[in-house]
Design a protein around this motif. Structure first.
Motif, PDB file in Angstrom:
ATOM      1  N   GLY A  55       0.795  -1.222   0.000  1.00 48.91           N
ATOM      2  CA  GLY A  55       0.000   0.000   0.000  1.00 48.91           C
ATOM      3  C   GLY A  55       0.829   1.275   0.000  1.00 48.91           C
ATOM      4  O   GLY A  55       0.375   2.316  -0.473  1.00 48.91           O
ATOM      5  N   GLU A  56       2.068   1.156   0.503  1.00 53.64           N
ATOM      6  CA  GLU A  56       2.893   2.347   0.594  1.00 53.64           C
ATOM      7  C   GLU A  56       4.362   1.950   0.580  1.00 53.64           C
ATOM      8  O   GLU A  56       4.744   0.903   1.108  1.00 53.64           O
ATOM      9  CB  GLU A  56       2.580   3.115   1.884  1.00 53.64           C
ATOM     10  CG  GLU A  56       3.337   4.432   2.018  1.00 53.64           C
ATOM     11  CD  GLU A  56       2.889   5.238   3.234  1.00 53.64           C
ATOM     12  OE1 GLU A  56       1.968   4.804   3.941  1.00 53.64           O
ATOM     13  OE2 GLU A  56       3.467   6.315   3.458  1.00 53.64           O
ATOM     14  N   LYS A  57       5.168   2.803  -0.015  1.00 56.01           N
ATOM     15  CA  LYS A  57       6.609   2.567  -0.047  1.00 56.01           C
ATOM     16  C   LYS A  57       7.311   3.904   0.060  1.00 56.01           C
ATOM     17  O   LYS A  57       6.873   4.890  -0.551  1.00 56.01           O
ATOM     18  CB  LYS A  57       6.990   1.857  -1.348  1.00 56.01           C
ATOM     19  CG  LYS A  57       8.453   1.466  -1.461  1.00 56.01           C
ATOM     20  CD  LYS A  57       8.671   0.693  -2.761  1.00 56.01           C
ATOM     21  CE  LYS A  57      10.114   0.310  -2.958  1.00 56.01           C
ATOM     22  NZ  LYS A  57      10.301  -0.433  -4.242  1.00 56.01           N
ATOM     23  N   LYS A  58       8.405   3.931   0.820  1.00 60.14           N
ATOM     24  CA  LYS A  58       9.110   5.187   1.044  1.00 60.14           C
ATOM     25  C   LYS A  58      10.602   5.012   0.810  1.00 60.14           C
ATOM     26  O   LYS A  58      11.171   3.983   1.157  1.00 60.14           O
ATOM     27  CB  LYS A  58       8.854   5.664   2.476  1.00 60.14           C
ATOM     28  CG  LYS A  58       9.304   7.089   2.749  1.00 60.14           C
ATOM     29  CD  LYS A  58       8.838   7.545   4.126  1.00 60.14           C
ATOM     30  CE  LYS A  58       9.281   8.979   4.377  1.00 60.14           C
ATOM     31  NZ  LYS A  58       8.861   9.460   5.712  1.00 60.14           N
ATOM     32  N   ASP A  59      11.204   6.046   0.220  1.00 57.83           N
ATOM     33  CA  ASP A  59      12.650   6.051   0.009  1.00 57.83           C
ATOM     34  C   ASP A  59      13.133   7.466   0.260  1.00 57.83           C
ATOM     35  O   ASP A  59      13.031   8.334  -0.605  1.00 57.83           O
ATOM     36  CB  ASP A  59      12.989   5.592  -1.414  1.00 57.83           C
ATOM     37  CG  ASP A  59      14.493   5.528  -1.653  1.00 57.83           C
ATOM     38  OD1 ASP A  59      14.885   5.232  -2.798  1.00 57.83           O
ATOM     39  OD2 ASP A  59      15.279   5.752  -0.703  1.00 57.83           O
ATOM     40  N   GLN A  60      13.591   7.725   1.450  1.00 54.99           N
ATOM     41  CA  GLN A  60      14.077   9.044   1.883  1.00 54.99           C
ATOM     42  C   GLN A  60      12.966  10.070   1.703  1.00 54.99           C
ATOM     43  O   GLN A  60      11.928   9.981   2.362  1.00 54.99           O
ATOM     44  CB  GLN A  60      15.360   9.393   1.133  1.00 54.99           C
ATOM     45  CG  GLN A  60      16.492   8.399   1.403  1.00 54.99           C
ATOM     46  CD  GLN A  60      17.802   8.768   0.711  1.00 54.99           C
ATOM     47  OE1 GLN A  60      17.865   9.560  -0.213  1.00 54.99           O
ATOM     48  NE2 GLN A  60      18.880   8.176   1.176  1.00 54.99           N
ATOM     49  N   ARG A  61      13.134  11.047   0.812  1.00 53.66           N
ATOM     50  CA  ARG A  61      12.128  12.109   0.681  1.00 53.66           C
ATOM     51  C   ARG A  61      10.984  11.748  -0.272  1.00 53.66           C
ATOM     52  O   ARG A  61      10.067  12.533  -0.476  1.00 53.66           O
ATOM     53  CB  ARG A  61      12.800  13.387   0.173  1.00 53.66           C
ATOM     54  CG  ARG A  61      13.836  13.982   1.108  1.00 53.66           C
ATOM     55  CD  ARG A  61      14.342  15.325   0.595  1.00 53.66           C
ATOM     56  NE  ARG A  61      15.039  15.202  -0.681  1.00 53.66           N
ATOM     57  CZ  ARG A  61      14.553  15.642  -1.836  1.00 53.66           C
ATOM     58  NH1 ARG A  61      13.358  16.215  -1.901  1.00 53.66           N
ATOM     59  NH2 ARG A  61      15.243  15.509  -2.966  1.00 53.66           N
ATOM     60  N   ILE A  62      11.056  10.576  -0.857  1.00 49.58           N
ATOM     61  CA  ILE A  62      10.062  10.179  -1.849  1.00 49.58           C
ATOM     62  C   ILE A  62       9.222   9.020  -1.317  1.00 49.58           C
ATOM     63  O   ILE A  62       9.771   8.089  -0.713  1.00 49.58           O
ATOM     64  CB  ILE A  62      10.767   9.762  -3.155  1.00 49.58           C
ATOM     65  CG1 ILE A  62      11.494  10.962  -3.762  1.00 49.58           C
ATOM     66  CG2 ILE A  62       9.769   9.196  -4.154  1.00 49.58           C
ATOM     67  CD1 ILE A  62      12.364  10.600  -4.940  1.00 49.58           C
ATOM     68  N   ALA A  63       7.917   9.101  -1.539  1.00 56.49           N
ATOM     69  CA  ALA A  63       7.023   8.025  -1.134  1.00 56.49           C
ATOM     70  C   ALA A  63       5.969   7.832  -2.206  1.00 56.49           C
ATOM     71  O   ALA A  63       5.635   8.767  -2.949  1.00 56.49           O
ATOM     72  CB  ALA A  63       6.366   8.339   0.205  1.00 56.49           C
ATOM     73  N   VAL A  64       5.467   6.618  -2.292  1.00 51.26           N
ATOM     74  CA  VAL A  64       4.380   6.319  -3.208  1.00 51.26           C
ATOM     75  C   VAL A  64       3.310   5.567  -2.434  1.00 51.26           C
ATOM     76  O   VAL A  64       3.625   4.713  -1.594  1.00 51.26           O
ATOM     77  CB  VAL A  64       4.867   5.517  -4.440  1.00 51.26           C
ATOM     78  CG1 VAL A  64       5.549   4.234  -4.041  1.00 51.26           C
ATOM     79  CG2 VAL A  64       3.725   5.251  -5.398  1.00 51.26           C
ATOM     80  N   THR A  65       2.049   5.906  -2.684  1.00 51.51           N
ATOM     81  CA  THR A  65       0.931   5.203  -2.071  1.00 51.51           C
ATOM     82  C   THR A  65       0.057   4.619  -3.165  1.00 51.51           C
ATOM     83  O   THR A  65      -0.053   5.178  -4.259  1.00 51.51           O
ATOM     84  CB  THR A  65       0.089   6.157  -1.198  1.00 51.51           C
ATOM     85  OG1 THR A  65      -0.383   7.236  -2.017  1.00 51.51           O
ATOM     86  CG2 THR A  65       0.921   6.725  -0.056  1.00 51.51           C
ATOM     87  N   LEU A  66      -0.544   3.494  -2.875  1.00 49.75           N
ATOM     88  CA  LEU A  66      -1.393   2.805  -3.838  1.00 49.75           C
ATOM     89  C   LEU A  66      -2.713   2.426  -3.176  1.00 49.75           C
ATOM     90  O   LEU A  66      -2.721   1.816  -2.101  1.00 49.75           O
ATOM     91  CB  LEU A  66      -0.685   1.543  -4.355  1.00 49.75           C
ATOM     92  CG  LEU A  66      -1.513   0.585  -5.214  1.00 49.75           C
ATOM     93  CD1 LEU A  66      -1.924   1.247  -6.527  1.00 49.75           C
ATOM     94  CD2 LEU A  66      -0.727  -0.695  -5.475  1.00 49.75           C
ATOM     95  N   ASN A  67      -3.801   2.785  -3.830  1.00 50.17           N
ATOM     96  CA  ASN A  67      -5.133   2.373  -3.389  1.00 50.17           C
ATOM     97  C   ASN A  67      -5.721   1.516  -4.504  1.00 50.17           C
ATOM     98  O   ASN A  67      -6.193   2.030  -5.520  1.00 50.17           O
ATOM     99  CB  ASN A  67      -6.000   3.610  -3.123  1.00 50.17           C
ATOM    100  CG  ASN A  67      -7.383   3.238  -2.595  1.00 50.17           C
ATOM    101  OD1 ASN A  67      -7.965   2.210  -2.952  1.00 50.17           O
ATOM    102  ND2 ASN A  67      -7.921   4.084  -1.733  1.00 50.17           N
ATOM    103  N   LYS A  68      -5.651   0.194  -4.335  1.00 50.62           N
ATOM    104  CA  LYS A  68      -6.097  -0.716  -5.393  1.00 50.62           C
ATOM    105  C   LYS A  68      -7.599  -0.651  -5.611  1.00 50.62           C
ATOM    106  O   LYS A  68      -8.088  -0.802  -6.716  1.00 50.62           O
ATOM    107  CB  LYS A  68      -5.698  -2.145  -5.041  1.00 50.62           C
ATOM    108  CG  LYS A  68      -4.258  -2.460  -5.301  1.00 50.62           C
ATOM    109  CD  LYS A  68      -3.971  -3.949  -5.307  1.00 50.62           C
ATOM    110  CE  LYS A  68      -4.630  -4.709  -4.194  1.00 50.62           C
ATOM    111  NZ  LYS A  68      -4.297  -6.135  -4.194  1.00 50.62           N
TER     112      LYS A  68
END
Lengths: 112, 114
Positions: A55-68
């Motif tokens: 649902g979510e992934k983070k790498d330092q200042r960047i993040a991505v969220t997914l709502n399937k």
């Protein structure tokens, strides 16, 4: 086929502020969602990706969220810096890139 | 440097010319692609080669002709192009897996048809 919509097309933020770019997709079979950054005069480069089982992934200042359920995913950049200025593309695919659909891109400008 | 190299970086050609774009990858990937990038449009997939066999041709005009002599090299042969073919042509490669993987893009060839 897959349809990916990306918003906004342009985004200006003050240095240090956060930036959010949103994408929606139509094909529930899509299971891999990469984000690419393209700087002037260069080809796109992957900055972060997420798979449909997360649902979510983070790498330092960047993040991505997914709502399937809602079929949308978003890129979040915190503490923006001038070097974050570029065009960002989202994409949705299942399997190989022969089935990929890219968004239309967001031009991010970070104002010092 | 992404590991995918495209030449030339810039190309200006007349409508009656014949030219070729070259792409090279030494990442050990099993798939290579040609994309067209035009202003304010999504990246358009033109051709896909997987294990050196062409697997998809998205109704691209015959004035574009791809060639994949081996897993590391990809060409795009151009002839009798039109001004609307002016664009950035991007090559990419990936290791195709069921769950999806990163694609590595070259820096592109900026093509201008006059």
């Amino acid at each position: 086929g897959e349809n990916v919509e990306q918003h906004p097309s342009t985004l200006s933020v003050q240095e240090g502020d956060s930036a959010v770019i949103k994408c929606t997709y139509s094909d529930s079979a899509s299971n891999y969602f990469p984000w690419y950054k393209q700087e002037l005069g260069k080809g796109p480069q992957l900055i972060i990706d997420i798979r449909s089982n997360v649902g979510e992934k983070k790498d330092q200042r960047i993040a991505v969220t997914l709502n399937k359920t809602a079929k949308h995913f978003s890129l979040h950049i915190t503490e923006t810096q001038p070097e974050d200025s570029a065009v960002y593309f989202c994409a949705a695919l299942s399997g190989g890139y022969q089935k990929v659909t890219f968004g239309t891109g967001t031009k991010l400008q970070v104002i010092p | 440097e992404t590991g995918v190299t495209q030449t030339p970086r810039h190309l200006v050609m007349g409508m009656t010319n014949k030219k070729s774009l070259k792409c090279e990858q030494h990442l050990g990937h099993n798939a290579m692609y040609w994309y067209k990038q035009s202003a304010k449009k999504p990246l358009e997939l033109m051709f896909v080669y997987s294990l050196e066999e062409r697997v998809e041709n998205n109704s691209v005009p015959s004035r574009f002709s791809p060639e994949c002599p081996n897993s590391s090299h990809l060409f795009l042969h151009l002839h009798t192009l039109q001004p609307e073919d002016s664009a950035l042509y991007l090559c990419a490669s990936s290791q195709d897996l069921p769950g999806g993987t990163e694609a590595f893009f070259g820096q592109g060839t900026r093509l201008t048809v006059v």
